[in-house]
Design an enzyme around this catalytic site. Structure first.
Site, mmCIF file in Angstrom:
data_model
loop_
_atom_site.group_PDB
_atom_site.id
_atom_site.type_symbol
_atom_site.label_atom_id
_atom_site.label_comp_id
_atom_site.label_asym_id
_atom_site.label_seq_id
_atom_site.Cartn_x
_atom_site.Cartn_y
_atom_site.Cartn_z
ATOM 1 N N GLU A 62 37.442 41.784 30.368
ATOM 2 C CA GLU A 62 37.833 41.030 31.225
ATOM 3 C C GLU A 62 36.316 40.775 32.608
ATOM 4 O OE1 GLU A 62 39.491 42.747 35.359
ATOM 5 O OE2 GLU A 62 40.400 43.043 33.509
ATOM 6 N N LYS A 114 49.970 43.358 36.450
ATOM 7 C CA LYS A 114 49.053 44.399 36.072
ATOM 8 C C LYS A 114 49.535 46.180 36.820
ATOM 9 C CE LYS A 114 45.144 44.206 38.000
ATOM 10 N NZ LYS A 114 42.867 44.192 38.554
#
Length: 220
Positions: free
Chosen positions: A49, A138
């Site tokens: 990411e 998340k």
């Protein structure tokens, strides 16, 4: 969660899902990505990411996606606006991550067929994103709760997919995965000082250990 939402939910890309490890690459400059990502990917990382707090990330993104195509997913993190989300979509990002709970971001990503992993901490925040079609949610900052939180969430939400992020070290990665997380998001405990000119050999050793743990292997 309705059947319609479940059917339209974009899934995490295969490499990310199978690797169960997302490395959050928060560099000082986008030019620093390649030397570090080369080590990560060579050592077995299948999902990275890159974050929008790093200047120049969008400009560097297409080249990164092409450089690691078929070997690692290069997602975009710290997305906090629809403009940023649209740029990620236009660049061909395989997934996006946001630290916030935003119905607008989730619904826009889902409509575009793009997997999104929104952040949250409370059950209300996490379910709000999950019920709108997030690929996973998340748990952030994960360091504020224990790995058992994943099991707690699956009580009322049995099908929810959890990815902890923030303060997840090697032991934490194992614990969260054993508790049912679909993947772990790891930054500093793995990267160390790599983006500050640190030893890339040491980075490789740390990476191998994390990859082994996420694959279900030994911690040392």
């Amino acid at each position: 969660m309705t059947g319609e939402t479940a059917a339209s939910r974009p899934a995490l890309p295969t490499l990310t899902r199978d690797g169960r490890l997302v490395v959050v690459a928060r560099a000082q400059r986008a030019e620093d990505y390649d030397r570090v990502l080369d080590v990560l990917v060579d050592a077995g990382v299948r999902s990275v990411e890159v974050t929008l707090t790093t200047p120049g990330t969008f400009e560097r993104l297409p080249a990164l996606i092409e450089r690691y195509r078929g070997t690692a997913d290069i997602g975009v993190g710290t997305v906090t606006s629809t403009d940023q989300l649209q740029r990620a979509i236009d660049a061909g990002a395989p997934y996006v991550v946001t630290p916030v709970t935003s119905a607008e971001l989730v619904e826009t990503a889902v409509a575009a067929g793009l997997p999104i992993v929104p952040g949250g901490l409370t059950p209300t925040e996490l379910f709000a994103s999950w019920s709108r079609g997030a690929a996973a949610v998340k748990v952030f900052p994960a360091g504020q709760v224990s790995a058992g939180y994943a099991k707690d969430l699956r009580g009322p939400f049995p099908d929810i997919r959890v990815v902890p992020s923030g303060g997840v070290d090697l032991d934490g990665a194992r614990a969260w995965l054993e508790a049912g997380a679909v993947a772990v998001s790891v930054g500093g405990p793995l990267l160390g000082d790599a983006f500050a000119g640190g030893d890339l050999g040491a980075l490789r050793e740390r990476t191998v250990r994390f990859v082994e743990v996420c694959a279900g292997g030994p911690a040392s």
